[in-house]
Scaffold this motif. Structure first.
Motif, short mmCIF file in Angstrom:
data_model
loop_
_atom_site.label_atom_id
_atom_site.label_comp_id
_atom_site.label_asym_id
_atom_site.label_seq_id
_atom_site.Cartn_x
_atom_site.Cartn_y
_atom_site.Cartn_z
N VAL A 163 -9.13 3.30 -1.91
CA VAL A 163 -9.40 1.87 -2.05
C VAL A 163 -9.08 1.10 -0.78
O VAL A 163 -9.78 0.15 -0.42
N PHE A 164 -8.02 1.52 -0.06
CA PHE A 164 -7.54 0.75 1.09
C PHE A 164 -7.65 1.54 2.39
O PHE A 164 -7.46 2.75 2.42
N ASN A 165 -7.97 0.81 3.45
CA ASN A 165 -7.98 1.37 4.80
C ASN A 165 -7.47 0.30 5.76
O ASN A 165 -7.05 -0.79 5.35
N GLU A 166 -7.49 0.59 7.03
CA GLU A 166 -6.96 -0.35 8.02
C GLU A 166 -7.66 -1.71 7.95
O GLU A 166 -7.03 -2.76 8.03
N CYS A 211 0.83 -1.20 0.00
CA CYS A 211 0.00 0.00 0.00
C CYS A 211 0.87 1.26 0.00
O CYS A 211 0.63 2.20 -0.78
N PHE A 212 1.91 1.27 0.84
CA PHE A 212 2.81 2.42 0.87
C PHE A 212 3.60 2.53 -0.43
O PHE A 212 3.82 3.64 -0.94
N GLY A 213 4.03 1.39 -0.96
CA GLY A 213 4.74 1.43 -2.23
C GLY A 213 3.88 2.01 -3.35
O GLY A 213 4.35 2.80 -4.17
N LEU A 214 2.61 1.64 -3.38
CA LEU A 214 1.71 2.16 -4.40
C LEU A 214 1.45 3.65 -4.21
O LEU A 214 1.29 4.39 -5.20
N GLN A 215 1.42 4.11 -2.98
CA GLN A 215 1.25 5.55 -2.76
C GLN A 215 2.44 6.32 -3.32
O GLN A 215 2.29 7.41 -3.88
N SER A 252 -7.38 3.42 -10.69
CA SER A 252 -7.71 2.24 -9.91
C SER A 252 -6.47 1.78 -9.17
O SER A 252 -5.34 2.15 -9.51
N ALA A 253 -6.68 0.97 -8.13
CA ALA A 253 -5.58 0.44 -7.33
C ALA A 253 -5.96 -0.94 -6.85
O ALA A 253 -7.14 -1.24 -6.62
N ASP A 269 -10.13 -1.79 -6.59
CA ASP A 269 -11.31 -0.98 -6.89
C ASP A 269 -10.86 0.26 -7.65
O ASP A 269 -9.67 0.57 -7.74
N LEU A 270 -11.84 1.00 -8.16
CA LEU A 270 -11.56 2.27 -8.79
C LEU A 270 -11.24 3.31 -7.72
O LEU A 270 -11.81 3.29 -6.63
#
Length: 524
Positions: free
Chosen positions: A71-74, A35-39, A48-49, A64-65
């Protein structure tokens, strides 16, 4: 330069298609790391991610779009435990933004699931899809990435080894690709034989594992040390026994995308051992030597134009100033603006500072001009802010050809430099003078670390990978070609294939007979 954020508008720049990230770290939270890498790689795709995680038994996926943080949370990250993960952020062309197109793509090999993420575009997708259907397999989306995943699955079933499945698929697919693949226990990474799209390898501290990413900034954010770039045609296999490398297909002449250095990559990234920031500063220096101008201030169009503007200022002796403010919280949006807001156009992202530029002759440094509409608006608002002269300098050559290797470009009739002379472009944009860096100047700004070359097809029309003649439709027609009834298909007849396949693009007399882009729905 791209500032379009309005629904239905084409971005006035070349747009990267996506980014990939992969990690093998059995004792770490691989979903969170991804997730951090994608940020860190979010600049390469905002539509989308997705993250897929292997937990030793199966593959779990969430996609998801939206942006990574949307798209992501805890809760969603906590639901993705595992030892290996791959992730993807995507930018698609108009009409191609669908949930089915979001990655990673999941495919089954007997009872084993794999997840694949892809940056790039395959040029022979039509023939690949036909072979997949002939084999009795189904495709849920129109993406070339899913076709690649299905082929890998098919060949893995036949060979009983994923590495061999990847190798055999690489022998069939043509185009640009940097791919990461996860099985429940193992991470794979592989790159096209020309190395067109970027992919690098990093190692986590204390032997905790390995990371692959489209750019080194993706390694930095998770604390991985840059080791090297994945070599053209190479397959990396990473599991609990360590890292192994095999040559999937024979490497071809190295042709990394030179536009990565101009615009796509983050300035803090390193590509093939070369600092993107330093390359951009050198572009500004070279441009100052090639196209000097009398002015009071040098301005850089945020963000990619700023390092080049600093280089231009240092070389020319003209003062550099932060005269254009960027709103970094306005990205690609699906919120429909009112007509009044739509008329504001470029001000949604960029706003000049009258106190800095009022009464001054300014040199504006930008990364590229694609259609020219945004440049025209920028010049207008700079004049409204009090600039007495506006001189536009561009640190890439004229964009005159479409790209088929993972970049969203217009057809030639939409590319301003393919349809106008310099004088006509200057008059259309409304600047006092206009100049582009030369192709030789751009190449000189980026040391050739591979002792080979770069893909510069969007500037030169010299395509390193064969474009099938079946793709030759209207994308290479200029406005003048349409007016005179230019027949692209007829122009293809008798052309020798520069890249060793079926009929492909060969520039001739300033025109090309070749290709149309892969439809947006089949872009990765």
């Amino acid at each position: 330069m791209g500032t379009s954020v309005l629904p239905g508008e084409r971005p006035d720049r070349l747009e990267e298609e996506c980014a990939v990230f992969g990690v093998f770290a059995p004792n770490d939270d691989v979903a969170r790391m991804t997730c951090f890498g994608l940020q860190a790689l979010q600049h390469r795709g905002q539509e989308s991610a997705g993250i897929a995680v292997g937990d030793g038994e199966t593959i779990l996926v969430e996609k998801d779009l939206g942006l990574v943080t949307q798209v992501f949370n805890e809760a969603s990250l906590a639901a993705l435990p595992g030892r290996v993960a791959v992730g993807h952020v995507r930018y698609s062309t108009s009409g191609g933004c669908t949930w089915e197109g979001a990655q990673p793509h999941i495919s089954a090999i007997d009872e084993v699931l794999i997840a694949l993420a892809h940056n790039g575009t395959l040029v022979n997708t039509a023939s690949l899809r036909a072979r997949i259907y002939d084999a009795g397999l189904q495709l849920r989306s129109g993406t070339d990435s899913e076709a690649a995943a299905k082929l890998i699955g098919k060949f893995t079933q036949e060979s009983h080894h994923i590495t061999e499945g990847i190798r055999r698929a690489m022998q069939m697919i043509e185009g640009a690709y940097a791919m990461v693949l996860a099985s429940p226990t193992t991470l794979y990474a592989f790159r096209d034989p020309n190395g067109i799209r970027p992919l690098c390898l990093g190692e986590l501290p204390d032997g905790r594992g390995w990371v692959v990413a489209s750019e080194s900034c993706g390694l930095d954010i998770v604390g991985a040390a840059y080791v090297r770039d994945v070599r053209p045609g190479e397959i990396l296999r990473i599991d609990e026994t360590g890292l192994r490398s095999v040559q999937g297909v024979e490497p071809r002449p190295y042709r990394a995308c030179i536009f990565e250095y101009v615009y796509f990559a983050r300035p803090d990234s390193v590509l093939d051992g070369q600092s993107v920031y330093q390359a951009r500063r050198m572009m500004g220096r070279v441009l100052a030597r090639e196209a000097p101008v009398q002015a009071d201030l040098v301005l850089g169009v945020p963000d990619s134009g700023v390092p080049s503007a600093m280089g231009f200022a240092a070389e020319s002796g003209i003062e550099y100033a932060d005269g254009i403010v960027k709103n970094r919280y306005v990205g690609r949006t699906f919120i429909e603006p009112t007509q009044e807001l739509r008329q504001l156009g470029i001000r949604l992202k960029l706003n000049p500072l009258p106190s800095v530029i009022g009464g001054k002759r300014v040199v504006v440094i930008d990364d590229s001009i694609v259609r020219g509409n945004t440049s025209r608006k920028l010049v207008s608002i700079l004049r409204d802010a009090g600039a007495t002269e506006v001189h536009l300098r561009v640190v890439s050559p004229e964009v005159t050809w479409p790209c088929f290797y993972g970049i969203d470009t217009d057809t030639r009739d939409q590319l301003i430099a393919a349809n106008m002379t310099h004088e006509e472009m200057r008059d259309f944009i409304g600047c006092d003078s206009l100049a582009f860096i030369s192709m030789e100047g751009l190449r000189a700004s980026v040391p050739d670390v591979q002792n080979a070359g770069f893909c510069d097809a969007c500037f030169t029309g010299d395509y390193p990978v064969s474009i099938p003649s079946s793709m030759a439709r209207d994308s290479f027609k200029t406005k003048a070609d349409y007016a005179r009834g230019f027949d692209t298909a007829s122009a293809l007849d008798g052309l020798a294939d520069r890249a060793g396949g079926s009929a492909a693009h060969t520039p001739a007399h300033g025109r090309a007979a070749a290709v149309s882009p892969v439809p947006s729905a089949s872009r990765s």
